[in-house]
Every structure is written in C-alpha cells, then in structure tokens.
Design a protein around this motif. Structure first.
Motif: not given
Ligand SMILES: Cc1ncc(COP(=O)(O)O)c(C=O)c1O
Length: 402
Positions: A105-106, A181, A209, A212
């Motif tokens: 994801a980063q 997060n 994003d 999760y």
C-alpha cells in the motif's frame, strides 16, 4: 591502510531533505522493537498467524514449475484476477484492466501521489493521520489543508466541503475508510457517500487507503468508497496485513486510463513488483483458503482487541477515553491533559519495558498535536500478556496524574 572520511557534510542535498530528522521518538521506537520489550507500538500483524505452511507450499509449487518466477516479468494477470475476486468480497466491482500491482500500500500511495501532486500543491487530509503518508508527500512540500476526525464517524466531511467551497483545489483528498491508523475509527456509511459526492462535485480525486479493509470484527462493514464511484476514488489495497508484510505485494484500483502513466511511474520506482512474491501470492489465493484464513484472523484479532478493551476498562483512569474499534489494529486513548505521552513512553520503556506510540507522532504541523494521546496496537502482542501490560502501563499513568 587509512580510511578517507567521506565529506558527507559537503555533499549538497535536495532542499526538502532538511526536514528529515531522526526524532527522539524514532530513536525510542527503535529501542522499543528490541526483544524483551512488550510492544503495543508498531502496527505489525501477528507473526504466529501468518499462513506459513500454505504459503510455503505455494512458493515451492511456483519454484518447481516455473523458472521465470525468478525473472523480471510483466505484472501477473492471474494475480490481478484474484484481486478482482477479493475486491468483490469487499463489495467492489472492478476489472483487471483497472488494477496496478504494487509493492504494498505504501508504494500505491506513493505512485498515486507522484501522479497527482505538483511541488507545493494542495492536499486535504486529516489532522491526525498515517505517518507513512506524511513521509510520501514530504518531498513535494505541499500545502496541507487539514480537517478534524470525529472519533465515531471518521473524517469531518463538512470541513472538506467547506475548504472546497472556499476555493481550495487540492490534488487529492487522502483518507482511510476502515480501521483508521492511528485513530481506529471507521468512516460511517453516510460519510463515505457524502465524501464521494463532494469529491465528484468539485472534481477532486480521493486516495482511499484500505490497508485494514479485510480486518473487521463486528458485522461486515459497508463497502469502501470505491464501490460508490469508479472515476474519482483511487483505491489502495495490500496483502501486508492479511498474508504478511514481507511479501511486499499490494494493488491499486484506478480508472483504466490512468494505468499507462502509473505503469511508467512504477517502473521508474522499482521496475517490477517482485515476480516470485506475485506468483506465490497468486498460487496461495488459487488454492482457495483465503476466506477461512481471513475468518481466523478476524476471530484472533477480535479476541485480542476485547482483552485490551477489558483491561483498559479495569485499569486505566476513569478520565481516560477511547472508542471500541470495529476494524483495524489500533485503539486510540486520550489521557488527561497532564500526561505527556512522549515522556510517558520514555519511562514505560525504561522501567516497565513496555512500548506504545505517543499521539504526537501522528500530528501534522498546524494541526492537533495529540500530546496526551497514545496509540495502542493489539495485534502484535500475545493474548496472555495484554492484561498485565495494560495494568503496568496504567500504574505509570496514575503516577504521572497523581
Ligand atoms: C494506513 C496504512 N496504509 C499503508 C500502510 C503500508 O502498508 P504496506 O505494507 O502494504 O506498504 C500501512 C502500514 O502500516 C498503513 O497502516
């Protein structure tokens, strides 16, 4: 033979790197990841729950049958098909042609930022947000338009709308739909809908994003924003939290027309997502056990979350506040103002060998600094140590507050 020292201080660095500093907090967190520390700090999934056996079989099968698994290669079409199926489980309809495989994801966030953001451009994000996102945008030195986050319903969409109404034209809005997060909150269904409407009205893309998204612990949550719009929502997904971060495989779902440019940006960044990882993840998914693996993760993490919540209730001072997260890996705790969570961390590491992340680490200049808040991770600590750890932490907090 004498060594010639490199004139590091004479090498001219890019201007933006002036901002890169290893903070005291980072130094403390490096200590916190040493063995012997009970860590509620990092957002790591539980290593004992990785599907190592099934993954080992998938890896062996790939290596035995295909030498090109160790070669440079085009993105795996079969893995894209598997991602389409996973997205359907999240309630999102998409096509293989809309998927770009990434090294997590980063990298997904990074490639999208590269595509959308000019140097000094504007972006909209929450005051308290994922630190990895801040690292991605730093080189662009953007103008940060910050909005608050409601503890139970997520990003303040009214504030986003107000900014856009006032004339802001950000390159994108960045947010996390499930299991924020560090705040642990998931966006309400109404806010997901409204944010998409606002984005469409003002023609501003959303980077969603969803790191999760598969880790939810109550009823199945509403689908991510990408289910509501396929043009303005750029979706970021990852296998890190569900299969293992060391695989470094993730994906983004974007309009097909953006894929050619993103592929070039991706190639400039790292040529390919590791071919071997792509094929092994694909073989694992094709073996068909991912649904039961996800169900097991949800059960295990829900149990750890509940143990931590019970311990907080039992030991933390009554003027501390937190919400029950329905997804993700974190509980965000607000302590009385007298507590400086960074100072508390120092004492917690030194005296109790316990670590967490102080809220300040997630603040953005000009926004709420969360000095007396802390983020607790519940996934990466053995279930039987959680209660004792929270009890010991609570004793330190009471000592500070006394
Ligand atoms: C919100 C969020 N986005 C992205 C990432 C990066 O994940 P990945 O390992 O897939 O690069 C993380 C990792 O902790 C995260 O918490």
């Amino acid at each position: 033979m004498s060594q010639v020292a490199l004139p590091a201080e004479e090498i001219l660095l890019a201007d933006w790197t002036q901002e890169i500093k290893r903070s005291d907090l980072q130094k403390m967190l490096a200590v916190a990841s040493r063995p012997g520390i009970l860590s509620f700090a990092l957002g790591l999934p539980a290593a004992e729950l990785f599907p190592t056996e099934a993954y080992g079989q998938a890896m062996a099968q790939v290596l035995a049958n295909d030498r090109r698994a160790l070669q440079y290669g085009p993105p795996s079409e079969s893995l894209k098909s598997q991602v389409v199926e996973l997205m359907a489980i999240r309630g999102v309809t998409c096509r293989k042609e809309q998927i770009l495989l990434t090294a997590g994801a980063q990298q997904g966030i990074s490639l999208l930022t590269r595509l959308l953001l000019n140097n000094g451009g504007q972006i909209v994000t929450e005051e308290i947000t994922y630190t990895g996102f801040r690292q991605v945008i730093e080189p662009y030195q953007p103008e940060m338009l910050l909005v608050p986050t409601n503890a139970t319903t997520g990003m303040d969409v009214d504030a986003v709308e107000w900014l856009l109404k006032e004339g802001a034209r950000p390159a994108f809005i960045y947010g996390m739909t499930e299991g924020h997060n560090p705040l642990g909150v998931s966006m309400s269904e109404e806010k997901r809908r409204r944010l998409v409407e606002v984005a469409k009205e003002y023609r501003v893309p959303i980077i969603e994003d969803d790191a999760y998204g598969f880790l939810y612990y109550e009823n199945k949550p509403p689908p991510p924003m990408r289910a509501l719009d396929e043009s303005w929502v750029l979706y970021v997904g990852t296998f890190s939290k569900i299969l293992g971060p060391a695989l470094r495989v993730g994906w983004i779902v974007v309009p097909e027309s953006l894929i050619p440019k993103l592929s070039v940006i991706k190639e400039a960044s790292d040529i390919d997502t590791a071919t071997l990882s792509q094929r092994a993840v694909c073989a694992y998914l094709e073996a068909g056990d991912v649904q039961s693996h996800l169900a097991m993760l949800r059960r295990e993490y829900a149990a750890r979350r509940d143990t931590m919540l019970r311990a907080l209730e039992k030991y933390f001072p009554s003027n501390a506040h937190w919400q029950k997260p329905t997804s993700g890996l974190f509980i965000w705790v607000s302590l009385p103002e007298a507590v400086d969570a960074t100072a508390l961390l120092r004492v917690a590491i030194e005296t109790e060998r316990i670590a967490f992340i102080p809220g300040q680490a997630f603040g953005t200049a000009g926004g709420f600094q969360a000095i007396s808040c802390l983020r607790l991770n519940f996934s990466n600590c053995p279930q039987e140590q959680i209660e004792d750890g929270i009890d010991r932490l609570a004793r330190l907090i009471r000592a500070v507050c006394a």
